[in-house]
Design an enzyme around this catalytic site. Structure first.
Site, PDB file in Angstrom:
ATOM      1  CG  ASP A   1       7.442   5.357   4.206  1.00  0.00           C
ATOM      2  OD1 ASP A   1       7.798   4.944   5.332  1.00  0.00           O
ATOM      3  OD2 ASP A   1       8.258   5.709   3.329  1.00  0.00           O
TER       4      ASP A   1
ATOM      5  CD  GLU B   1      13.213   3.305   5.677  1.00  0.00           C
ATOM      6  OE1 GLU B   1      14.401   2.967   5.794  1.00  0.00           O
ATOM      7  OE2 GLU B   1      12.476   2.812   4.787  1.00  0.00           O
TER       8      GLU B   1
ATOM      9  CG  ASP C   1      12.810  -0.857   8.688  1.00  0.00           C
ATOM     10  OD1 ASP C   1      12.121  -1.607   7.963  1.00  0.00           O
ATOM     11  OD2 ASP C   1      13.219   0.255   8.305  1.00  0.00           O
TER      12      ASP C   1
ATOM     13  CG  HIS D   1      12.912  -2.180  -0.980  1.00  0.00           C
ATOM     14  ND1 HIS D   1      13.784  -1.128  -1.139  1.00  0.00           N
ATOM     15  CD2 HIS D   1      12.364  -2.029   0.252  1.00  0.00           C
ATOM     16  CE1 HIS D   1      13.789  -0.406  -0.034  1.00  0.00           C
ATOM     17  NE2 HIS D   1      12.928  -0.934   0.820  1.00  0.00           N
TER      18      HIS D   1
END
Lengths: 479, 479
Positions: B100, B167, B196, B446
């Site tokens: 995701d 996540e 990650d 992000h």
């Protein structure tokens, strides 16, 4: 003696369904002036007004206003002017309204589609964005004309109509237009009437002789080049949101007291004569609680509440652009955030002085933060407060019309909202301006589930017509 | 002696275009877990992972997790597990990633379509939401398998893969699943590897042995029954926004210092041994400035900056839901506003104790406002911090792989972001967990224009494969 209005009134009642249908057509056009993507709809709404007016036999003109300041990619919607009648033996009344509306999204929490007029037969409430602000009142004038024609009643005055499409975004370009036409389209006006505000409560009509002004500000704080991951950068960088909420929280306290030095000193002191006015106003704290939908009032007494609304400034924090505003969770550090707030102004506050005080306050607070971010204050738009003489024949005529239609003497009130054009018309025409509201205090202009009561719409059409008849025969008194 | 990796590496280079094509397909699926309307895309992405894995010959299972807590109308996306190889003579490595991604809208300011992988040939930057967080690294494991098959090189370990789809929204349901499968799917794992996170800078790889946790809160303030017109009600009602920004501004100061009583006391003190670590880390203030895209850093020195990122808590204000957040001007008093903020946690902060301190602080500040509005704090999700032993054979094997692929010894680092599952895997398997990043500090996870460098992707695939070869022959040392 009172004018004969029975056949006009009967005609309005007979045509009420077609008048509601006209309002449905108008609400169905999402003429949101604050959102770029809806600009074509604002133009569409202007065209709708023009064609409805032409069908009634008015001389209609669409006045282009050019590009939108600071948004050069957008054309301003036209001002729609119309003249109905030009008999030199009659008085000439200038009326104003706006055909644009506030933004409205289903996600905001509307119970019905905001751009579909939904009539609740049991309560008589007609829900839809613009129903009461200001499409209902604007169409009221058109409906009054149509009812006179259909009833074969002579129209009592020459009517000059001026409808704009940017009222909800600071009436960009309108002041210049009005000043340009002061000795043109507007020169014959003997009096001005605007129907774009609300009763104080839900039962008793009022005439409004004062308004607050509004200075709308945006406060931008920027730092990083792009949004950041709060896990990776939290604790290493100055965050624009931290600075912005600090500044926003320094503007006003939870009791509504404005914390900007110098503002209080600009406010005209309360006279004993003014104090005396408040006790007779048909307004109760329950009216306020009903409009609020809660008991979260700042004050527990009527007079102080009315003063807070009419004659003291207020500062509201509207929101933040650029931060995470959706439901859910996003661990972002926004790189550029823009706080929006506005100050409602009253006598004797001057816009420039207010902005200077705000700038000084923001500079002081931001400097105190010792942040490496950048902070910029911008006045997005402003409109001055206004106070008129309620003893003028324009008001006494309206008072008689209210008594004729509603069977009660109207309250003489001031209002908290700002309609900057009111002042512009007063200055451009040199004539008295009257605010003659159609909707009631529970209509919820600017909020979700905006509505207009069927009764206020239909009786309001009668009131606008009756007002013109009383104006036609009211003895001249400048008051 | 070092494993023979040349033919595997050649194969990776030969297949690089098809690996980039695989990433394009993944980025094209907007699997945003935080937005209800994108939930079907998250499922679609899970199916994509499953079918790619099946084509490689892995045993794939999709594990449904049931309904989403607090959002019962939504099904949680499945955990995709896959086993590749089951030779009892080989070690078994468990790898984890998430399919995701964070929300991404063109309006946020993306230079390219966020859900179309756009490769800038000159810089080698590959732009797209999820490119680096975490679709690139996740596909890295699949690409490593495929390159081994095509090159005819025996796969050095049994690989257990676990890919989740929540996540970015607190890994809802994952912990329970891992605990359920601890003695099931995960029982053979000898070591765990998660890719990650990111390099500290842009040139030198690192191995990560510590992470901050994250407690994400929403703070709701409500008052009026619906949004209000600030002209009509400004100065008469308690405004939720005024209260909310007051509370938000009380949480953290502009220097990043958390102002909530009791938080500082929870933080483990700095040892001299720890102090000594920072000076050797390949990190400069210029690395930070480049990642920030500005010089708005809280501290001017490297050590304090790394501590701010790794070993001290931080508090970020993410935004406000329910207030006016669009461009333009809207004179609204929002009736219900929800502030979003999160605290990055470190040893020895306990989530419950942190939440209790936040609740106490919020209650105290709100009470001090003497507002009639209502205020509610909610912990939206939390994840604990994690610190592992960097001397374990899992880390020493990875260090050799880095040196083989990149020709440098990796830095041993901690990270500011939180990957709650890291701790869960450690607890569930009782094995050492290694964080082996693929992307670099400028990738902008992000944020807008998220990217992964072509070099990091292709060399990263080699690194993941090489790591498995070194793990296969590294002498056991628990460190």
């Amino acid at each position: 003696m009172a004018p004969q209005l029975d056949s006009f009134f009967k005609q309005v009642d007979a045509m009420s369904e077609s008048f509601i249908d006209r309002l449905s057509k108008a609400v169905a056009i999402p003429s949101v002036s604050a959102m770029d993507e809806h600009r074509p709809d604002v133009f569409k709404m202007g065209e709708f007004m023009a064609s409805e007016l032409r069908n009634l036999g008015a001389e209609v003109t669409l006045h282009p206003l050019g590009k939108q300041p600071h948004k050069e990619h957008l054309e301003l919607p036209p001002v729609v002017t119309a003249r109905y009648g030009s008999d030199p033996s009659k008085r000439t009344v200038l009326v104003y309204g706006h055909y644009d509306v506030q933004p409205a999204l289903m996600e905001d929490g509307w119970a019905t589609k905001p751009f579909k007029l939904t009539v609740d037969e049991s309560s008589g409430r007609m829900y839809g964005r613009g129903s009461t602000d200001d499409k209902g009142p604007v169409l009221g004038w058109l409906n009054a004309i149509e009812a006179h024609k259909k009833a074969g009643v002579e129209f009592p005055v020459n009517l000059l109509m001026c409808f704009e499409g940017m009222e909800e975004y600071g009436s960009e370009g309108l002041d210049e237009f009005i000043m340009r036409e002061a000795k043109g389209f507007f020169k014959d006006a003997d009096a001005v009437c605007i129907s774009d505000n609300y009763w104080l409560g839900t039962e008793k009509p009022c005439l409004t002789y004062g308004l607050r002004g509004c200075n709308y500000y945006s406060l931008e704080v920027t730092g990083p080049g792009a949004d950041l991951h709060s896990g990776v950068f939290g604790g290493t960088a100055h965050e624009p949101m931290t600075d912005l909420v600090r500044i926003m929280s320094s503007l006003v306290d939870p009791d509504g007291k404005i914390l900007i030095d110098g503002i209080d000193e600009m406010v005209a002191p309360i006279t004993d004569q003014e104090k005396a006015l408040y006790k007779d106003i048909a307004f109760t704290m329950d009216n306020l609680y009903e409009s609020l939908g809660s008991k979260t009032a700042l004050f527990d007494d009527k007079a102080r509440t009315l003063m807070g609304r009419w004659r003291f400034p207020s500062l509201s924090l509207h929101g933040i652009e650029g931060a995470f505003s959706a439901p859910g969770a996003k661990t972002v550090i926004p790189a550029k955030v823009i706080g929006k707030f506005s100050i409602r102004t009253v006598p004797d506050m001057e816009s420039e002085a207010v902005t200077a005080a705000v700038q000084k306050h923001v500079d002081k607070v931001f400097a105190g933060l010792k942040s490496k971010n950048k902070c910029t204050l911008k006045l997005q738009h402003d409109g001055k407060w206004w106070v008129a003489s309620p003893n003028h024949w324009n008001f006494t005529a309206a008072a008689k019309a209210v008594e004729h239609v509603w069977g009660v003497k109207p309250d003489l009130t001031r209002e908290g909202g700002s309609i900057p054009v009111t002042l512009t018309f007063e200055e451009a025409t040199g004539k008295n301006v009257l605010l003659l509201p159609m909707g009631s205090s529970t209509d919820g202009a600017h909020s979700i589930n905006e509505k207009l009561d069927r009764r206020n719409y239909i009786e309001g059409i009668k009131l606008l017509g009756a007002y013109l008849h009383y104006v036609a025969e009211e003895p001249m008194r400048e008051g």
